[in-house]
Structure formats: C-alpha cells, structure tokens
Design an enzyme around this catalytic site. Structure first.
Site, mmCIF file in Angstrom:
data_model
loop_
_atom_site.group_PDB
_atom_site.id
_atom_site.type_symbol
_atom_site.label_atom_id
_atom_site.label_comp_id
_atom_site.label_asym_id
_atom_site.label_seq_id
_atom_site.Cartn_x
_atom_site.Cartn_y
_atom_site.Cartn_z
ATOM 1 N N ARG A 41 0.427 -1.272 -0.249
ATOM 2 C CA ARG A 41 -0.390 -0.167 -0.203
ATOM 3 C C ARG A 41 0.898 1.128 0.051
ATOM 4 N NH1 ARG A 41 -5.137 -0.866 3.928
ATOM 5 N NH2 ARG A 41 -5.774 -3.110 2.590
ATOM 6 N N ASP A 150 -14.285 12.849 8.638
ATOM 7 C CA ASP A 150 -12.920 11.311 8.054
ATOM 8 C C ASP A 150 -11.346 11.227 8.534
ATOM 9 O OD1 ASP A 150 -13.402 8.670 6.968
ATOM 10 O OD2 ASP A 150 -11.316 9.275 6.383
#
Length: 278
Positions: A41, A150
């Site tokens: 990632r 978020d």
C-alpha cells in the site's frame, strides 16, 4: 546505481517505525504479519516522492516536514470501502428509537445533530440524510445537521462533491433517487438541499474534538476495528459525553463494546448502544 522501484522492499526496522507512528498518531493497530500489506500500500508513495527506499520514507513521515505525507500515508493504509444504506438494521433502529426522540424535540424547535464519524466517501451521512428527510420532511426547515468526519482528506473532498457513479448508487431506491438526486448519463449527484444538511470535516478521532453540542446519534462503523482494545476503550467515554441523554451509538458489524455498562451504555440491538447514566 539505485535499485529499480519494483525491487524496493520494506524491511523490518522501517516497518516497525511506520507502525509505531501509525499507532501513536492515528490509533491504527497493524499486526507484524501485515508487513507485506503495508509494503504494497505504501510502495506507490515511495515512488511518487522519488525516494530510494522505505527507510527514507519512514524518516520523512516521522519528521517535522512530513505532516502532509502522514495524511497520504494514513489514506493508503486504511480502506474506504462503503455503500449506501449499509447494515439496514441500523436504519430500523434510527426509525424506531432515534426518530421518535427527534420528533418530540422538534416541537420545541430544538437543534438536531447526528455525527457520522469515519464517513469515508460520504455514503453513510447521505444515507442518513435521505432516510430522515424522507421520514420527517419538516427537518429541512429546522435546525438539523449531520456532521461527517474522516481522517482522510481525499475522501472528504470526494464526499463533499456528492457525485456518484450509477454502480455506486445501485442500492439507493428509485424513489430516493428521484427525490434527492439528479445528474447525467454517467453519474448522479445529490440535490443542493440534501448536501446542505451535511457538513464534512477532516478529523482524527484520537485528537481533540471541537464539537460543542451533543448528538442525537453517532455512527462510527468500521472505524474502531483498526484500533487496539486500549484505544477503543479510550473512545467509549468520549462518545458517551458527546451524546444526548438517550442518544444512540452505532458501531460496525465486527465491532463491540465489551461490558457496555462500564462505559454508560446498554445494548439495544446488533452493535447498537443507547447512552445511560454512569
């Protein structure tokens, strides 16, 4: 000669440094066996920054100049998979438990607040807005707002646009689409009226919370699954304080409060907790 980017590998010292930072700053609990996942990632971030190795990357994100890259790092390490009207049983509880309290307080023109903590690409807060506005149309003329937060600024920017592909909105009923959306051949967007009910903000749940008023309900679904038990147990009292009397906390399908009474909650449904007195 430097190694080709495809050969860049994440060694244990750099992995440990990144994992320690992710836990300290963002509460992420990354197990040792996740090294390959972290490598996969974050490799594109090493490439994008034209760095030679993960050691240089770990040095950057831990430095005073690494604040912006830390945000990109957390975006890469967390998944933002969501869909509209996920976990329908929570909307049943929203209707049978939360909405009656809202209607009662509407009589006194009180403010109504709901928090989507970990809102990802915006499907959750828009689902809540559509559901409640459909059930109680008078909310559009009252002091009703949904706060959607978020940790990832990229998903916040996406959510604010309120524009989704037809594949993304396939779980929204035709009635809701016709009432709350409009668009083109390629995508549909939410009406200005619906979007005006949702305020998007970037927020790290481990940082101080600036909100002043209590919430009628808090949705924090598929967020605390990233945290270890100590971090989770530090959050429950903060959620308790942030809820109104009889307010409801919704967690994700794999998340639980162990011994909820110890934190001032009682279970009222699947991963659903009502605030009680401590």
């Amino acid at each position: 000669m430097s190694k080709p980017h495809t050969e860049i590998t994440l060694e244990r010292p750099a992995f440990d440094a990144i994992v320690t930072l992710a836990h300290r700053e963002f509460g992420l609990n990354i197990a040792p066996e996740k090294l390959k996942m972290v490598q996969s990632r974050l490799r594109h971030r090493v490439r994008a920054l034209n760095l030679l190795n993960f050691e240089s990357y770990s040095d950057l994100v831990r430095s005073a100049n690494g604040a912006e890259e830390r945000r990109s790092m957390i975006s890469a390490l967390t998944t933002n998979v969501s869909h509209f009207f996920r976990e329908p049983h929570h909307f049943d509880t929203l209707n049978t438990v939360v909405l009656p309290h809202i209607r009662e307080r509407l009589k006194s023109r009180d403010r109504i607040r709901i928090w989507s903590a970990g809102c990802s690409n915006g499907q959750e807060p828009y689902s809540i807005a559509m559901y409640l506005l459909h059930a109680e149309p008078s909310l559009k003329d009252r002091d009703f707002k949904i706060l959607a937060t978020d940790i990832d600024p990229k998903v916040i920017a996406f959510a604010e646009r309120g524009l989704y592909s037809f594949e993304q909105i396939e779980l929204i009923s035709d009635a809701y689409k016709s009432k709350f959306m409009s668009g083109t051949q390629d995508a549909l967007g939410f009406t200005a009226q619906l979007r005006s009910l949702v305020t998007f903000r970037e927020l790290n749940l481990l940082a101080p919370w600036p909100m002043k008023y209590p919430f009628d309900a808090i949705f924090c679904r598929n967020v605390v699954i990233y945290f270890d038990l100590a971090t989770q147990e530090a959050l429950w009292p903060r959620f308790h304080t942030s809820l109104r009397k009889d307010g409801v906390l919704f967690l994700g399908h794999s998340e639980r409060i162990a011994a909820p009474a110890n934190f001032g909650f009682k279970t009222i449904g699947t991963t659903t907790y009502k605030k009680t007195a401590l």
